[in-house]
Design a protein around this motif. Structure first.
Motif, PDB file in Angstrom:
ATOM      1  N   GLN A  13      -8.530  20.871   1.989  1.00 44.76           N
ATOM      2  CA  GLN A  13      -7.831  22.153   2.098  1.00 44.76           C
ATOM      3  C   GLN A  13      -6.364  22.056   1.705  1.00 44.76           C
ATOM      4  OE1 GLN A  13      -7.799  24.060   6.027  1.00 44.76           O
ATOM      5  NE2 GLN A  13      -8.154  25.997   4.957  1.00 44.76           N
ATOM      6  N   VAL A  14      -5.725  20.950   1.899  1.00 47.23           N
ATOM      7  CA  VAL A  14      -4.271  20.850   1.710  1.00 47.23           C
ATOM      8  C   VAL A  14      -3.902  20.556   0.259  1.00 47.23           C
ATOM      9  CG1 VAL A  14      -2.210  19.526   2.325  1.00 47.23           C
ATOM     10  CG2 VAL A  14      -3.864  20.169   4.090  1.00 47.23           C
ATOM     11  N   GLY A  15      -4.639  19.666  -0.411  1.00 55.94           N
ATOM     12  CA  GLY A  15      -4.177  19.125  -1.676  1.00 55.94           C
ATOM     13  C   GLY A  15      -4.550  19.841  -2.952  1.00 55.94           C
ATOM     14  N   PRO A  16      -5.736  20.419  -3.092  1.00 56.31           N
ATOM     15  CA  PRO A  16      -6.179  20.891  -4.414  1.00 56.31           C
ATOM     16  C   PRO A  16      -5.275  21.919  -5.077  1.00 56.31           C
ATOM     17  CG  PRO A  16      -8.048  20.735  -2.909  1.00 56.31           C
ATOM     18  CD  PRO A  16      -6.829  20.495  -2.087  1.00 56.31           C
ATOM     19  N   MET A  17      -4.620  22.797  -4.304  1.00 59.83           N
ATOM     20  CA  MET A  17      -3.799  23.845  -4.919  1.00 59.83           C
ATOM     21  C   MET A  17      -2.461  23.329  -5.442  1.00 59.83           C
ATOM     22  SD  MET A  17      -5.218  26.726  -5.274  1.00 59.83           S
ATOM     23  CE  MET A  17      -3.801  27.726  -5.589  1.00 59.83           C
ATOM     24  N   ALA A  18      -2.194  22.045  -5.348  1.00 60.74           N
ATOM     25  CA  ALA A  18      -0.928  21.501  -5.854  1.00 60.74           C
ATOM     26  C   ALA A  18      -0.836  21.590  -7.369  1.00 60.74           C
ATOM     27  CB  ALA A  18      -0.774  20.050  -5.397  1.00 60.74           C
ATOM     28  N   TRP A  19      -1.947  21.874  -8.031  1.00 64.86           N
ATOM     29  CA  TRP A  19      -1.885  22.015  -9.497  1.00 64.86           C
ATOM     30  C   TRP A  19      -1.006  23.189  -9.927  1.00 64.86           C
ATOM     31  CZ3 TRP A  19      -3.179  26.525 -11.886  1.00 64.86           C
ATOM     32  CH2 TRP A  19      -3.912  27.442 -11.154  1.00 64.86           C
ATOM     33  N   THR A  27       1.510  28.388  -2.648  1.00 64.68           N
ATOM     34  CA  THR A  27       0.593  27.239  -2.628  1.00 64.68           C
ATOM     35  C   THR A  27       0.026  27.028  -1.229  1.00 64.68           C
ATOM     36  OG1 THR A  27       1.842  26.205  -4.420  1.00 64.68           O
ATOM     37  CG2 THR A  27       0.382  24.788  -3.135  1.00 64.68           C
ATOM     38  N   VAL A  28       0.868  27.152  -0.211  1.00 63.32           N
ATOM     39  CA  VAL A  28       0.421  26.904   1.163  1.00 63.32           C
ATOM     40  C   VAL A  28      -0.540  27.983   1.627  1.00 63.32           C
ATOM     41  CG1 VAL A  28       1.189  26.758   3.561  1.00 63.32           C
ATOM     42  CG2 VAL A  28       2.458  25.560   1.775  1.00 63.32           C
ATOM     43  N   VAL A  29      -0.184  29.258   1.463  1.00 62.99           N
ATOM     44  CA  VAL A  29      -1.025  30.324   2.018  1.00 62.99           C
ATOM     45  C   VAL A  29      -2.360  30.422   1.275  1.00 62.99           C
ATOM     46  CG1 VAL A  29       0.958  31.650   2.837  1.00 62.99           C
ATOM     47  CG2 VAL A  29       0.042  32.100   0.564  1.00 62.99           C
ATOM     48  N   THR A  30      -2.374  30.132  -0.029  1.00 65.85           N
ATOM     49  CA  THR A  30      -3.662  30.169  -0.732  1.00 65.85           C
ATOM     50  C   THR A  30      -4.515  28.951  -0.398  1.00 65.85           C
ATOM     51  OG1 THR A  30      -2.569  29.169  -2.651  1.00 65.85           O
ATOM     52  CG2 THR A  30      -2.815  31.565  -2.640  1.00 65.85           C
ATOM     53  N   SER A  31      -3.898  27.839  -0.008  1.00 63.38           N
ATOM     54  CA  SER A  31      -4.682  26.653   0.372  1.00 63.38           C
ATOM     55  C   SER A  31      -5.395  26.861   1.698  1.00 63.38           C
ATOM     56  CB  SER A  31      -3.760  25.425   0.466  1.00 63.38           C
ATOM     57  OG  SER A  31      -3.189  25.130  -0.778  1.00 63.38           O
ATOM     58  N   LEU A  32      -4.775  27.597   2.586  1.00 64.52           N
ATOM     59  CA  LEU A  32      -5.341  27.772   3.932  1.00 64.52           C
ATOM     60  C   LEU A  32      -6.320  28.938   3.975  1.00 64.52           C
ATOM     61  CD1 LEU A  32      -2.095  27.178   6.035  1.00 64.52           C
ATOM     62  CD2 LEU A  32      -3.829  25.526   5.300  1.00 64.52           C
ATOM     63  N   THR A  33      -7.240  28.963   3.016  1.00 62.86           N
ATOM     64  CA  THR A  33      -8.259  30.019   2.978  1.00 62.86           C
ATOM     65  C   THR A  33      -9.616  29.382   2.731  1.00 62.86           C
ATOM     66  OG1 THR A  33      -7.951  30.359   0.601  1.00 62.86           O
ATOM     67  CG2 THR A  33      -6.621  31.716   2.082  1.00 62.86           C
ATOM     68  N   GLN A  34     -10.658  30.081   3.186  1.00 61.29           N
ATOM     69  CA  GLN A  34     -12.011  29.570   3.025  1.00 61.29           C
ATOM     70  C   GLN A  34     -12.437  29.540   1.563  1.00 61.29           C
ATOM     71  OE1 GLN A  34     -14.113  28.421   5.578  1.00 61.29           O
ATOM     72  NE2 GLN A  34     -15.333  27.707   3.845  1.00 61.29           N
ATOM     73  N   SER A  35     -11.992  30.522   0.769  1.00 58.35           N
ATOM     74  CA  SER A  35     -12.420  30.596  -0.629  1.00 58.35           C
ATOM     75  C   SER A  35     -11.908  29.395  -1.424  1.00 58.35           C
ATOM     76  CB  SER A  35     -11.924  31.888  -1.258  1.00 58.35           C
ATOM     77  OG  SER A  35     -10.508  31.970  -1.181  1.00 58.35           O
ATOM     78  N   VAL A  36     -10.683  28.985  -1.211  1.00 54.23           N
ATOM     79  CA  VAL A  36     -10.146  27.815  -1.915  1.00 54.23           C
ATOM     80  C   VAL A  36     -10.838  26.554  -1.421  1.00 54.23           C
ATOM     81  CG1 VAL A  36      -8.070  26.423  -2.272  1.00 54.23           C
ATOM     82  CG2 VAL A  36      -7.949  28.904  -2.397  1.00 54.23           C
ATOM     83  N   TYR A  37     -11.119  26.477  -0.134  1.00 56.19           N
ATOM     84  CA  TYR A  37     -11.807  25.309   0.407  1.00 56.19           C
ATOM     85  C   TYR A  37     -13.203  25.170  -0.189  1.00 56.19           C
ATOM     86  CZ  TYR A  37     -13.817  22.108   3.851  1.00 56.19           C
ATOM     87  OH  TYR A  37     -14.415  21.026   4.445  1.00 56.19           O
ATOM     88  N   ASP A  38     -13.900  26.304  -0.406  1.00 55.77           N
ATOM     89  CA  ASP A  38     -15.248  26.263  -0.956  1.00 55.77           C
ATOM     90  C   ASP A  38     -15.264  25.705  -2.382  1.00 55.77           C
ATOM     91  OD1 ASP A  38     -16.248  27.285   1.373  1.00 55.77           O
ATOM     92  OD2 ASP A  38     -16.249  29.368   0.670  1.00 55.77           O
ATOM     93  N   ASP A  39     -14.183  25.818  -3.109  1.00 56.35           N
ATOM     94  CA  ASP A  39     -14.140  25.267  -4.463  1.00 56.35           C
ATOM     95  C   ASP A  39     -14.129  23.746  -4.465  1.00 56.35           C
ATOM     96  OD1 ASP A  39     -14.055  27.793  -5.515  1.00 56.35           O
ATOM     97  OD2 ASP A  39     -11.855  27.851  -5.665  1.00 56.35           O
ATOM     98  N   THR A  40     -13.834  23.145  -3.314  1.00 57.64           N
ATOM     99  CA  THR A  40     -13.719  21.685  -3.254  1.00 57.64           C
ATOM    100  C   THR A  40     -14.820  21.062  -2.400  1.00 57.64           C
ATOM    101  OG1 THR A  40     -11.320  21.919  -3.465  1.00 57.64           O
ATOM    102  CG2 THR A  40     -12.148  19.788  -2.718  1.00 57.64           C
ATOM    103  N   ALA A  41     -15.077  21.631  -1.258  1.00 55.86           N
ATOM    104  CA  ALA A  41     -16.042  21.048  -0.327  1.00 55.86           C
ATOM    105  C   ALA A  41     -16.876  22.155   0.297  1.00 55.86           C
ATOM    106  CB  ALA A  41     -15.316  20.239   0.754  1.00 55.86           C
ATOM    107  N   ASP A  96      -8.533  28.852   8.384  1.00 57.77           N
ATOM    108  CA  ASP A  96      -8.895  30.000   7.551  1.00 57.77           C
ATOM    109  C   ASP A  96      -8.028  31.188   7.969  1.00 57.77           C
ATOM    110  OD1 ASP A  96     -10.021  31.792   5.861  1.00 57.77           O
ATOM    111  OD2 ASP A  96     -11.895  32.030   6.998  1.00 57.77           O
ATOM    112  N   LEU A  97      -6.966  31.417   7.204  1.00 53.61           N
ATOM    113  CA  LEU A  97      -6.087  32.539   7.504  1.00 53.61           C
ATOM    114  C   LEU A  97      -6.803  33.851   7.221  1.00 53.61           C
ATOM    115  CD1 LEU A  97      -2.688  31.362   5.943  1.00 53.61           C
ATOM    116  CD2 LEU A  97      -3.367  31.310   8.351  1.00 53.61           C
ATOM    117  N   PRO A  98      -6.622  34.833   8.080  1.00 52.68           N
ATOM    118  CA  PRO A  98      -7.258  36.138   7.805  1.00 52.68           C
ATOM    119  C   PRO A  98      -6.671  36.765   6.550  1.00 52.68           C
ATOM    120  CG  PRO A  98      -5.761  36.287   9.673  1.00 52.68           C
ATOM    121  CD  PRO A  98      -5.885  34.824   9.350  1.00 52.68           C
TER     122      PRO A  98
END
Length: 651
Positions: free
Chosen positions: A104-110, A150-164, A171-173
Motif C-alpha cells: 500500500q505504501v510504495g507503488p504510487m511513488a512512480w 501520492t499519500v492519499v491515493t496510496s491509502l485506498t483499496q483500489s490502488v492496493y488491488d493493483d498490487t496485491a 482504506d480511506l473513505p
C-alpha cells in the motif's frame, strides 16, 4: 574533498539500491504469472540515479544532481515495493514481513518520480538555483501537492488491488480522499503551469548559453510529458527513450553545454513535429472512434501516423527557420538582419541612432553587447570580435562585439553575418560624424555671423549714427547763426543738407532695427521670448505659454519677437501691471502672439497722452510688413495686444 567523496558515496549507494530494486522486479516478473513488464521503470530508475550521481560528483553544489537521484530512488521504491508485495503476498507462504503494508505504501511513488523532473527540476535548471525568490511558491505547490496526492491515493483499496489481493491495511473513505486529491492535484497543475510559463519567458529572454540549455531541456521534456500524460496507455518503446533522454539532456546541459548547437535547433524542430503528429493522431483516432464506433487497428494507426508526418513535412522548413532564429539569432538569415538594421536606422531618432544600431547588431548575433571603438583607441582582444569600419577608404574605427561568454565562441556563420552588418554600421557612423562636423561648422558660422552683426550694430550705433547726428546738429547751428542773413540759395542748400542728414540717420536706425535679434539664433524664438520675460521679472512677473510651433520664416520670427518684446516693454514701463502673460500658438495658418496684462489700460490712441502710441505704431508697422495685423484692446482691467502673422512670409 572528504565531504565531496561522502556525498558521491551516498549517491552511488542510491544508484545501487535502484539497481537492486530493478533486479528484484525482474526476478518477481519471471516467477509471478500475469505481472506487467517493468523494464522501462527499472532502466529509468537506474539511469536517473546514475546521472544524478555523476552530477553530484562533477557539480556538488548543483541541486539538480540530487533531484535526479531522488527521482531514481522514487522510481526504484515503486518498482521494489510492487515486486516485494506481489511475491510476498501472492506467492510466498507465509507472507513476507510487512508485505501488505509495503503493497500500500510504495507503488504510487512512480508519480513523483515522473512529475518532479518535469516540473521542479525545470525550475532549478541549469544553475541549481531558482531564478528568483517568487519561484519558491510554484515549486512548493508542486512538491507539497505531489506528496499529498501520492499519500492519499496510496491509502485506498483500489490502488492496493493493483498490487496485491485482499483487504488493504488502510482504506480511506472516498468522501475524504477524493476532495483532498482534487485540491492536491490542482496545486500540482497550477504550480507546474506557472513553472512552465515562466520557463518559456526565460527561454525568450535568456542569452547564450542559457538559451541553448533551456531549449535543449524543453525539447526533451515536452515529448515525454506528452507521451506519459496525454497518450492513453503509451508503449514502452516510446516512453523509455524519451525518459532516458531527460537525465542525459540535463547532464549535457549542465556539464557540457558547449556541445549544444545544431542539436538544439534540430531537436526543437523534431519535437514540434512529433507533438504535431501525436496531437493530430489523437484527433483522428478520436474522430474515427466516434464515427465508426471502434478504435483504429495497429496497421491503420501506423498508416495515419505516416500520412500525418508527410502532411507536416512542409512545415519543417518554417520550423527550422524559427528554431535557428531562437537559438542562433539572425546568423542563418543575414538578409533579414540587414533589413531589420535598415528599419531601425529609418525609425530611430538621431540622438538614439547609434545605440539602436548597435542594439540591433547585438540582438542579431545574440551577443551581450556591441560598441564602436574610435580610430587609434586600443581594441580589446579577449572575448571580443572586432571588424574594421571603413567608408570611401576612410578608417572609422572598429565594431567590437562581445562573444557569448561563457558559451560557445562566434562561429563562421556569426562572423559572416557580422561582416554583412559592418558596412551598414560604418555608413551610420560616417553619417553621424558628418552631422557632427556640420553642426560644428554651423556653430562656427553662426558665431562669426553674430560677432560681425554685433560689430556692424556697434559701428552704426556708436560711430556712423552719432557722426551723422553731429553733422545734422552742425548744419542746424549754421542755419541758426545765419538766420535771415543767408541768401535764398544758401538757405536752400543748408536745408537740403539737413534733410539728407536726417534721412541718413533714419536709414541707419532702420538698418539697426532690421538686424535679426541675436537671441533668435542663440536659443530660438520661444526661448528668446522667455528670456526677455525673465529679464522683466523684477518689474512685473510674466508667464509665457507656448504650443508646439512649426518652423517659422526668419522675417516672421523676427517680427513676432520684436512685437512681443515691445509689448512687454510697454507693460513694464507704462501699464503699472501686477502680472502679464504671453501666449504663442499657431492657428489657421497664422502665428498668434498675444500679450495680456492686468494694468490700468488706456483710452483711444488719439486721446492717449502717453508715449505708448509710438510703441503701438511700431508694432503695427512690423506686423503689416510681413502681411499681418495687430489688434489692441484696452480698458480699466488691463490691455490685450494680439498680433496675427502669417506662417509663410508674404501671404
Amino acid at each position: 574533498m572528504g565531504r565531496r567523496f561522502l556525498t558521491t558515496g551516498v549517491a552511488i549507494a542510491a544508484t545501487l539500491l535502484c539497481a537492486a530494486a530493478a533486479g528484484l522486479s525482474g526476478w518477481v516478473e519471471a516467477r509471478v504469472p500475469g505481472t506487467r513488464p517493468t523494464v522501462v521503470g527499472g532502466v529509468y530508475a537506474v539511469v536517473c540515479a546514475a546521472t544524478g550521481t555523476a552530477l553530484v560528483h562533477l557539480r556538488p553544489r548543483n541541486a539538480i544532481g540530487w533531484l535526479l537521484v531522488l527521482a531514481g530512488l522514487l522510481q526504484g521504491l515503486s518498482l521494489g515495493s510492487t515486486a516485494y508485495a506481489r511475491y510476498g503476498v501472492g506467492v510466498a507462504d507465509p507472507d513476507w514481513p510487512l508485505a501488505r503494508l509495503v503493497a500500500q505504501v510504495g507503488p504510487m511513488a512512480w508519480l513523483p518520480s515522473l512529475v518532479l523532473p518535469a516540473t521542479v527540476l525545470v525550475a532549478f535548471y541549469p544553475s541549481g538555483r531558482l531564478p528568483a525568490r517568487w519561484w519558491r511558491w510554484p515549486v512548493a505547490a508542486v512538491s507539497v501537492g505531489l506528496a499529498v496526492l501520492t499519500v492519499v491515493t496510496s491509502l485506498t483499496q483500489s490502488v492496493y488491488d493493483d498490487t496485491a489481493s485482499g483487504p488493504a491495511p488502510v482504506d480511506l473513505p472516498e468522501s475524504l480522499w477524493v476532495p483532498v486529491a482534487v485540491i492536491a492535484g490542482g496545486a500540482v497543475i497550477g504550480g507546474a503551469s506557472v513553472i512552465w510559463g515562466a520557463t518559456m519567458v526565460r527561454l525568450v529572454r535568456a542569452h547564450p548559453p542559457e538559451r541553448q540549455q533551456l531549449a535543449w531541456l524543453v525539447c526533451v521534456v515536452l515529448p515525454l510529458v506528452t507521451a506519459v500524460f496525454l497518450v492513453p496507455d503509451p508503449a514502452g518503446w516510446l516512453v523509455l527513450p524519451l525518459g532516458l533522454m531527460v537525465p542525459g539532456a540535463v547532464l549535457v546541459g549542465v556539464v557540457r553545454y558547449r556541445l549544444l548547437g545544431i542539436v538544439v535547433s534540430r531537436a526543437l524542430v523534431y519535437a514540434a513535429l512529433t507533438t504535431g503528429v501525436v496531437v493530430l493522431y489523437l484527433a483522428v483516432a478520436g474522430a474515427t472512434a466516434a464515427a465508426l464506433g471502434r478504435t483504429l487497428s495497429p496497421v491503420s494507426g501506423a498508416v495515419v501516423a505516416a500520412l500525418l508526418a508527410v502532411a507536416l513535412s512542409p512545415a519543417r522548413t518554417r520550423l527550422q527557420a524559427a528554431a535557428d532564429r531562437l537559438v542562433y539569432g539572425r546568423r542563418r538569415d543575414p538578409v533579414t538582419a540587414v533589413t531589420e538594421l535598415g528599419d531601425r536606422v529609418a525609425g530611430a531618432d538621431e540622438a538614439d541612432l547609434l545605440p539602436a544600431v548597435l542594439g540591433t547588431v547585438a540582438a542579431a548575433l545574440r551577443a551581450p553587447a556591441a560598441r564602436v571603438v574610435a580610430p587609434g583607441e586600443p581594441v580589446p582582444s579577449d572575448g571580443v570580435v572586432a571588424v574594421a569600419l571603413r567608408v570611401g577608404g576612410r578608417d572609422l574605427g572598429s565594431l567590437c562585439v562581445t562573444e557569448r561568454s561563457p558559451g560557445e565562441p562566434f562561429t563562421a556563420g556569426d562572423r559572416r553575418l557580422l561582416g554583412a552588418l559592418a558596412p551598414q554600421v560604418a555608413a551610420v557612423v560616417r553619417a553621424l560624424e558628418l552631422t557632427r562636423s556640420l553642426e560644428r561648422e554651423r556653430d562656427r558660422v553662426l558665431t562669426a555671423t553674430h560677432a560681425e552683426r554685433d560689430r556692424i550694430r556697434r559701428d552704426l550705433h556708436d560711430g556712423l549714427g552719432p557722426s551723422l547726428a553731429g553733422i545734422g546738429l552742425g548744419v542746424q547751428a549754421v542755419q541758426t547763426r545765419l538766420g535771415e542773413r543767408a541768401d535764398p540759395s544758401t538757405a536752400a542748400l543748408l536745408q537740403r543738407v539737413r534733410d539728407e542728414v536726417d534721412g541718413a540717420v533714419g536709414e541707419v536706425r532702420r538698418i539697426i532695427d532690421g538686424l535679426r535679434p541675436a537671441p533668435l539664433d542663440d536659443v530660438g524664438f520661444v526661448a528668446a521670448v522667455r528670456r526677455h520675460a525673465d529679464a522683466l521679472a523684477p518689474t512685473v512677473p510674466v508667464r509665457v505659454t507656448a504650443e508646439p510651433l512649426p518652423p517659422l520664416p526668419p522675417e516672421v520670427e523676427t517680427a513676432a519677437y520684436r512685437i512681443a518684446q515691445e509689448a512687454l516693454t510697454n507693460v513694464a514701463r507704462h501699464a503699472g501691471a501686477h502680472s502679464a502673460e504671453v501666449g504663442l500658438r499657431a492657428r489657421d495658418g497664422r502665428l498668434e502672439v498675444a500679450v495680456v496684462d492686468d494694468g490700468a489700460g488706456f483710452g483711444p490712441e488719439d486721446g492717449d497722452p502717453r508715449p505708448a502710441g509710438v510703441g503701438l505704431s511700431s508694432m503695427r508697422t512690423r506686423a503689416a510688413a510681413v502681411g499681418g495685423e495687430l489688434t489692441v484692446t484696452s480698458g480699466p482691467g488691463g490691455t490685450r495686444v494680439v498680433a496675427g502673422l502669417p506662417l509663410e512670409a508674404g501671404r
